[in-house]
Design a protein around this motif. Sequence first.
Motif: not given
Length: 353
Positions: A13-26, A55-63
């Motif tokens: 995901l591209c953050a508001d300041d242009g930095v790339e943020l990663s996450y995982y979808t399960v 039952s859910y789409t889980v997003y594991l967020f890397s801060r």
Amino acid sequence: MAALPTPPKSQVLCADDGVELSYYTVGSGPGVIIIPGAMSSALSQYELALSLSSSYTVYLFSRRSRGLSGPYPSSVTDTQTPLLRSPAATNDNPLDLPYSPHFCSGVLKTDLTDLFALMRHTRATSLFGISSGAILVLAACAHHPTVVADPPIQKAIIFDPPLILSSPLNPRDAAPDLSSIRRYEAQISARDATSALVTAMRIVQLGPGWLRMCPDFIIRFLTGLIISAEAREQNRRKVAGDEDQGAVTMEMLAPVLRYDFALVQASMGDAGGFVRVAEGKRVLLVGGERSPGYIKAAIRGLVDVIREGAFGEGMSWEEIRGVGHELFENKRRNGKVELGVETVKEFLARIPI
């Protein structure tokens, strides 16, 4: 015990300041974003994500500064020094707080902005914060004045936030010694990750009671063993040509713990500041029976202030017996997801307010 499925590849995901943020979808279904704590990374909650995935789409967020996510902006990191100069408590700083307010508010605002960017990107309306990640979810639910959730938060699970509230504690529930953060910062500057991790664990009072009573040299020895084992595993994977999926080691986490300490300092104060947390949404507060005393006291304070306020009907709370702060971690980190996941599922299944 059957082997766990291989974790999915990270997404960007591209953050508001242009930095790339990663996450995982399960999984599949309504979206739930899980925000990890200080001593964790996104994949530390992989088993939790799998337990919800039917039952859910889980997003594991890397801060930021964790896993494959980029750094904090220069407006935060280029502060002349995050540490206040005062070496001890003064009339202007009676609690001997270590960090400058500018640094703490910058970390909080950046983390909230990132979280809400992920909500917009995924359209997820449920948040699950663990430890310092729970502080971030609390701030998101409390209508932080500088950033607003979009889409709106409908449900929030808040597990063991390491809050330091102004309400009195029992003597056995001593609050963290934030002044020791100066020693942690000095150890990081000296590139002594092992000692810095030991100091950090002492500050937040992690680990079983017997471990917290051990002398520092024993904890350093045990921590050094873990760091060495993790380094060997990282090297083995590199030699084998395995792709870097953003798993982090304790040594990698050591220098970024300052951002979690900043979240703790930014959120200090009276529990009354969280009275609107359950406004227009459902909120579940969860704690571990064996968690540190100051965290249990913080949850009790939150429960009382929300229940007595105008929006208490949206709040519920549960203390999970027989487990502490490690509850929602993977088994290799002594987690016991099975003890708390049914409470989580029952809450997520409720109709939004």
